[in-house]
Design a protein around this motif. Structure first.
Motif, PDB file in Angstrom:
ATOM      1  N   UNK A  57     105.115  13.958  54.224  1.00 38.73           N
ATOM      2  CA  UNK A  57     105.011  14.191  55.504  1.00 38.73           C
ATOM      3  C   UNK A  57     103.529  13.919  55.886  1.00 38.73           C
ATOM      4  N   UNK A  58     103.157  13.472  57.216  1.00 37.44           N
ATOM      5  CA  UNK A  58     101.901  13.531  57.705  1.00 37.44           C
ATOM      6  C   UNK A  58     101.768  14.319  58.964  1.00 37.44           C
ATOM      7  N   UNK A  59     101.100  15.342  59.122  1.00 31.68           N
ATOM      8  CA  UNK A  59     100.705  15.979  60.505  1.00 31.68           C
ATOM      9  C   UNK A  59      99.546  15.130  61.022  1.00 31.68           C
ATOM     10  N   UNK A  60     100.029  14.743  62.360  1.00 32.90           N
ATOM     11  CA  UNK A  60      98.985  13.599  62.954  1.00 32.90           C
ATOM     12  C   UNK A  60      98.584  14.200  64.219  1.00 32.90           C
ATOM     13  N   UNK A  61      97.388  14.143  64.332  1.00 37.12           N
ATOM     14  CA  UNK A  61      96.579  14.230  65.748  1.00 37.12           C
ATOM     15  C   UNK A  61      96.689  12.912  66.493  1.00 37.12           C
ATOM     16  N   UNK A  62      96.457  12.971  67.888  1.00 35.01           N
ATOM     17  CA  UNK A  62      96.419  11.616  68.611  1.00 35.01           C
ATOM     18  C   UNK A  62      94.961  11.171  68.693  1.00 35.01           C
ATOM     19  N   UNK A  63      93.890  12.222  68.477  1.00 34.94           N
ATOM     20  CA  UNK A  63      92.563  11.815  68.557  1.00 34.94           C
ATOM     21  C   UNK A  63      91.945  11.750  67.143  1.00 34.94           C
ATOM     22  N   UNK A  64      91.348  10.351  66.812  1.00 37.13           N
ATOM     23  CA  UNK A  64      90.761  10.381  65.349  1.00 37.13           C
ATOM     24  C   UNK A  64      89.509   9.678  65.382  1.00 37.13           C
ATOM     25  N   UNK A  65      88.918   9.919  64.358  1.00 39.42           N
ATOM     26  CA  UNK A  65      87.722   8.768  64.270  1.00 39.42           C
ATOM     27  C   UNK A  65      87.991   7.487  63.681  1.00 39.42           C
ATOM     28  N   UNK A  66      87.569   6.446  64.503  1.00 39.50           N
ATOM     29  CA  UNK A  66      87.813   5.277  64.099  1.00 39.50           C
ATOM     30  C   UNK A  66      89.054   4.621  64.668  1.00 39.50           C
ATOM     31  N   UNK A  67      89.721   5.157  65.788  1.00 39.73           N
ATOM     32  CA  UNK A  67      90.910   4.653  66.380  1.00 39.73           C
ATOM     33  C   UNK A  67      91.537   5.847  67.078  1.00 39.73           C
ATOM     34  N   UNK A  68      93.065   5.721  66.823  1.00 37.68           N
ATOM     35  CA  UNK A  68      93.936   6.858  67.420  1.00 37.68           C
ATOM     36  C   UNK A  68      95.165   7.111  66.573  1.00 37.68           C
ATOM     37  N   UNK A  69      95.718   8.074  67.075  1.00 42.03           N
ATOM     38  CA  UNK A  69      97.153   8.187  66.419  1.00 42.03           C
ATOM     39  C   UNK A  69      98.079   7.102  66.382  1.00 42.03           C
ATOM     40  N   UNK A  70      98.105   6.240  67.640  1.00 41.79           N
ATOM     41  CA  UNK A  70      98.807   5.165  67.598  1.00 41.79           C
ATOM     42  C   UNK A  70      98.438   4.076  67.027  1.00 41.79           C
ATOM     43  N   UNK A  71      97.316   3.936  66.711  1.00 43.01           N
ATOM     44  CA  UNK A  71      96.842   2.788  65.831  1.00 43.01           C
ATOM     45  C   UNK A  71      97.258   2.916  64.440  1.00 43.01           C
ATOM     46  N   UNK A  72      97.079   4.244  64.232  1.00 44.33           N
ATOM     47  CA  UNK A  72      97.579   4.746  62.616  1.00 44.33           C
ATOM     48  C   UNK A  72      98.861   4.568  62.152  1.00 44.33           C
ATOM     49  N   UNK A  73      99.633   4.756  63.073  1.00 44.98           N
ATOM     50  CA  UNK A  73     101.308   4.725  63.259  1.00 44.98           C
ATOM     51  C   UNK A  73     101.647   3.294  62.977  1.00 44.98           C
ATOM     52  N   UNK A  74     100.968   2.673  63.995  1.00 43.31           N
ATOM     53  CA  UNK A  74     101.170   0.993  63.790  1.00 43.31           C
ATOM     54  C   UNK A  74     100.942   0.417  62.305  1.00 43.31           C
ATOM     55  N   UNK A  75      99.792   1.050  61.943  1.00 37.88           N
ATOM     56  CA  UNK A  75      99.350   0.400  60.631  1.00 37.88           C
ATOM     57  C   UNK A  75     100.241   0.963  59.631  1.00 37.88           C
ATOM     58  N   UNK A  76     100.636   2.072  59.546  1.00 34.40           N
ATOM     59  CA  UNK A  76     101.635   2.568  58.591  1.00 34.40           C
ATOM     60  C   UNK A  76     102.931   1.843  58.577  1.00 34.40           C
ATOM     61  N   UNK A  77     103.515   1.451  59.837  1.00 30.27           N
ATOM     62  CA  UNK A  77     104.689   0.745  59.804  1.00 30.27           C
ATOM     63  C   UNK A  77     104.266  -0.823  59.501  1.00 30.27           C
ATOM     64  N   UNK A  78     103.194  -1.370  59.523  1.00 27.11           N
ATOM     65  CA  UNK A  78     102.865  -2.609  58.960  1.00 27.11           C
ATOM     66  C   UNK A  78     103.010  -2.704  57.567  1.00 27.11           C
ATOM     67  N   UNK A  79     102.410  -1.531  57.029  1.00 26.79           N
ATOM     68  CA  UNK A  79     102.110  -1.478  55.572  1.00 26.79           C
ATOM     69  C   UNK A  79     103.530  -0.812  54.759  1.00 26.79           C
ATOM     70  N   UNK A  80     104.548  -0.612  55.447  1.00 33.61           N
ATOM     71  CA  UNK A  80     105.830  -0.049  55.307  1.00 33.61           C
ATOM     72  C   UNK A  80     105.417   1.378  54.390  1.00 33.61           C
ATOM     73  N   UNK A  81     104.774   2.004  54.891  1.00 34.54           N
ATOM     74  CA  UNK A  81     104.669   3.205  54.230  1.00 34.54           C
ATOM     75  C   UNK A  81     105.824   4.348  54.415  1.00 34.54           C
ATOM     76  N   UNK A  82     106.134   5.059  53.250  1.00 34.48           N
ATOM     77  CA  UNK A  82     107.322   5.834  53.583  1.00 34.48           C
ATOM     78  C   UNK A  82     107.081   7.271  53.933  1.00 34.48           C
ATOM     79  N   UNK A  83     105.883   7.623  54.361  1.00 36.46           N
ATOM     80  CA  UNK A  83     105.392   8.845  54.929  1.00 36.46           C
ATOM     81  C   UNK A  83     106.234   9.157  56.246  1.00 36.46           C
ATOM     82  N   UNK A  84     106.665  10.204  56.326  1.00 41.00           N
ATOM     83  CA  UNK A  84     107.237  10.607  57.815  1.00 41.00           C
ATOM     84  C   UNK A  84     106.216  11.237  58.745  1.00 41.00           C
TER      85      UNK A  84
END
Length: 240
Positions: A57-84
């Motif tokens: 699991x990943x506990x995820x904030x929406x405000x991050x350094x170098x982007x935001x939570x949405x950008x991170x979520x999209x990258x996780x999907x693109x990389x087919x990571x299995x983390x929830x």
């Protein structure tokens, strides 16, 4: 307490949170019942830690350094990571919840309610289900259903294949590419290929602007998933 949740094995969790004080509070709240495999407030580092340590699991904030939570979520999907990913956010608007789920989040908890709801959220998400607080589930659905329909003739509605419609419907329900593949007994590559066709047919491809070069980044699609659902709802192609 969270530490009392019975699991067949200890769940591993990555904390991705901008506020160090809130991160400290999460560590205390989680107690000794989980393995915290890393902490960061940076999108790039979160991707690196996920790839190296494979958290459940990943506990995820929406405000991050170098982007935001949405950008991170999209990258996780693109990389087919299995983390929830489970989003912990101060934002309570239905539109923000919608963006997070469509980008791949498996649950959404308000930071003001973390102490009361994190236990249920972790249990729900770890079991493969989506968690939404009871008091926001209805407003969230209403925010999606409030999108007005477009008055069109049949000739103006793009033709999508049965498979493309199936994939699009599952996206509208908040499923990730991996989840859609499992439901339809196809590969994630096939899911992604069908979505590419959907984006083209619905004409919802958008690209990130490169201010330094004064042009669009040719390899950076932004929010096509969200735009596809909004347009599909307007056209009556999918149901929420």
């Amino acid at each position: 307490m969270l530490a009392q949740i019975k699991q067949t094995r200890t769940l591993s969790i990555l904390l991705v949170e901008d506020d160090p004080h809130f991160r400290s509070g999460l560590r205390t709240l989680l107690g000794g019942g989980y393995t915290i495999v890393g902490e960061t407030n940076c999108v790039k580092t979160a991707i690196s830690l996920t790839a190296r340590r494979h958290p459940d699991l990943m506990l995820l904030d929406m405000k991050l350094e170098g982007g935001d939570g949405i950008a991170l979520l999209q990258q996780l999907q693109e990389r087919h990571e299995k983390v929830k990913p489970l989003v912990l956010s101060a934002h309570q608007e239905g539109s923000e919840i919608s963006r997070a789920l469509l980008a791949g989040a498996k649950g959404y908890v308000f930071k003001s309610q973390v102490a009361q709801q994190l236990e249920d959220a972790i249990t729900t998400v770890s079991q493969g289900n989506v968690f939404l607080p009871p008091n926001v589930a209805t407003p969230f659905v209403q925010s999606l259903q409030a999108v007005p329909r477009i008055s069109t003739t049949p000739a103006e509605i793009p033709h999508l294949s049965n498979r493309e419609l199936e994939v699009l419907q599952w996206v509208a329900w908040g499923a990730s590419n991996e989840g859609i593949a499992k439901e339809l007994f196809i590969t994630t590559h096939t899911v992604k290929l069908n979505l590419e066709h959907v984006y083209d047919k619905l004409k919802v491809r958008t690209r990130e602007w490169n201010e330094k070069e004064n042009k669009f980044k040719t390899d950076k699609l932004v929010n096509s998933r969200v735009l596809a659902i909004r347009k599909a709802v307007k056209l009556g192609l999918v149901q929420l």
